[in-house]
Design an enzyme around this catalytic site. Structure first.
Site, PDB file in Angstrom:
ATOM      1  N   ASP A   1       0.853  -1.183   0.000  1.00  0.00           N
ATOM      2  CA  ASP A   1       0.000   0.000   0.000  1.00  0.00           C
ATOM      3  C   ASP A   1       0.891   1.236   0.000  1.00  0.00           C
ATOM      4  OD1 ASP A   1      -1.927   2.002   0.763  1.00  0.00           O
ATOM      5  OD2 ASP A   1      -3.159   0.394   1.575  1.00  0.00           O
TER       6      ASP A   1
ATOM      7  N   ARG B   1      -0.528   4.475   0.056  1.00  0.00           N
ATOM      8  CA  ARG B   1      -1.415   5.623   0.244  1.00  0.00           C
ATOM      9  C   ARG B   1      -0.967   6.544   1.363  1.00  0.00           C
ATOM     10  NH1 ARG B   1      -7.055   2.612   0.427  1.00  0.00           N
ATOM     11  NH2 ARG B   1      -5.725   1.047   1.336  1.00  0.00           N
TER      12      ARG B   1
END
Ligand SMILES: [Zn+2]
Length: 421
Positions: free
Chosen positions: A329, A331
């Site tokens: 991830d 983000r």
């Protein structure tokens, strides 16, 4: 051999004696905006600039193309008449707290008013936030009305099934020392890696340590407010909120491999309900496609998931992403709460999210969360079971009454559709 015509003269941005000489100092976190100073990222008067990069996030490259093709005046100054916010936001105490806001300019929505003394002296200061009104027409909301879950009230939800909203578009403005602190890295190291990993896009990252603001060429975020925006900062008014990361395939095109659109429309439905009951709803949409790894990576992962031996399974969900992208991830929810602090939010009564990363980031930034709301089971598409069970097993929030596979063996049984089906 050169096969293009060189332009006559290029001033390198790292030559600070030639440019940036009339730049205004920025004191990030100063309470008085004139003391804080305006962010000047326009290029019409290079000597006034006090930021690295330019406006409009990733669209800055398209602006350059319009200039190159002769369709856009290089020294264009925006006429900001009648562009003001439709609803005033702030100022709040969080605006002058560098621990709360480091990835957007809290004064970015009111530049023509706030920084008028500079604008009247000829500084070209561009807004980085805009606030307007809109009506939303969403098929799932029509369905919720049909099934009796929602009722038009003529104010928030109109008899035509339109939802009335206030919306704000927010461009990223990074205060580099604050960004480095959030990540727990040294500012110089962060600047060096940003410079190197963008292929040397902004030399000032390494040559101009005195410039603390970066306008990064990345996607922006949009906030949709249901009810009175002024209520967002009142902890006594019930707030239902979803912070949503972009998923074009599901959000726009209805792809059924994930729960993104169902979660988004569920968040909107709950926001409307809360607003109808005297509260306020908020959806913040972040342009972080495919966990900020991009859509090409995402589609590669889909293929790798479906083609692995044994087929697509919840037990290998995160592993396949890491194989392709190098990270599960990207983000980084660390900056996400900045938008919430821009609205002066202190308490979220209903957080429509299962993500532990989002929850932790919000709570660690000093916002209270009373309740986490997960997606109703009937809204999860069949092929998205793999994603949702893998997330639950990885520590995403699960309400006590919910059932799901408990151990890894059970997780193996949650399978997705084959590529050919
Ligand atoms: Zn998705």
């Amino acid at each position: 051999m050169e096969n293009f015509k060189k332009s006559s003269h290029v001033v390198l941005t790292s030559h600070y004696k030639q440019i940036f000489k009339k730049s205004i100092e920025i004191k990030w976190g100063a309470k008085n905006p004139l003391e804080r100073g305006p962010v000047v990222g326009t290029i019409s008067e290079k000597e006034n600039r006090n930021a690295i990069g330019t406006h409009s996030g990733s669209y800055t490259v398209y602006r350059a193309l319009s200039i190159a093709s002769g369709q856009y005046e290089r020294d264009h100054k925006p006429d900001l008449k009648n562009t003001d916010m439709t609803t005033e936001v702030g100022p709040f105490d969080s605006w002058s707290d560098p621990r709360k806001i480091v990835s957007l300019d809290p004064w970015g929505a009111s530049v023509s008013k706030t920084f008028d003394p500079y604008i009247s002296k000829g500084y070209n200061i561009a807004p980085t936030i805009a606030v307007t009104q809109a009506h939303l027409q969403i098929p799932e909301i029509g369905e919720a009305i049909e099934k009796g879950r929602l009722k038009p009230d003529g104010k928030i939800l109109l008899p035509s099934n339109d939802i009335k909203v206030t919306k704000a578009a927010i461009e990223p403005v990074w205060y580099l020392p604050g960004i480095a602190e959030r990540f727990g890295v040294e500012e110089g190291e962060l600047r060096k890696v940003l410079f190197e990993e963008t292929g040397g896009m902004f030399p000032e990252l390494v040559t101009r340590p005195d410039l603390k603001i970066l306008l990064p060429p990345i996607g922006s975020s949009t906030a949709y407010i249901f009810g009175n925006p002024k209520d967002l900062s009142d902890p006594n008014v019930t707030l239902t909120c979803r912070v949503h990361d972009e998923c074009n395939g599901s959000d726009v095109f209805g792809s059924d491999i994930c729960t993104c659109r169902p979660y988004l429309t569920h968040g909107i439905e709950e926001s409307v309900k809360t607003a109808q009951n005297g509260g306020v709803g908020l959806i913040v949409y972040f342009r972080k496609e495919g966990r900020a790894l991009g859509e090409v990576t995402k589609f590669l992962v889909y293929n790798a998931r479906k083609r692995q031996s044994g087929g697509d399974s919840a037990s290998n969900y995160f592993y396949r992403t890491e194989c392709v992208a190098g990270v599960v991830d990207a983000r980084f929810q660390e900056f996400m709460p900045d938008v919430l602090h821009w609205f002066g939010i202190k308490k979220i009564h209903n957080l429509i999210s299962m993500s532990d990363m989002k929850y932790d980031a919000i709570v660690n930034s000093g916002i209270e969360v009373s309740q986490r709301v997960s997606i109703p089971d009937e809204l999860v598409p069949d092929d998205a079971r793999v994603e949702i069970e893998a997330k639950k097993a990885a520590g995403y929030y699960v309400p006590e009454e919910s059932e799901g596979p408990g151990d890894i063996k059970e997780l193996d049984k949650v399978k997705g559709r084959d590529l050919d089906d």
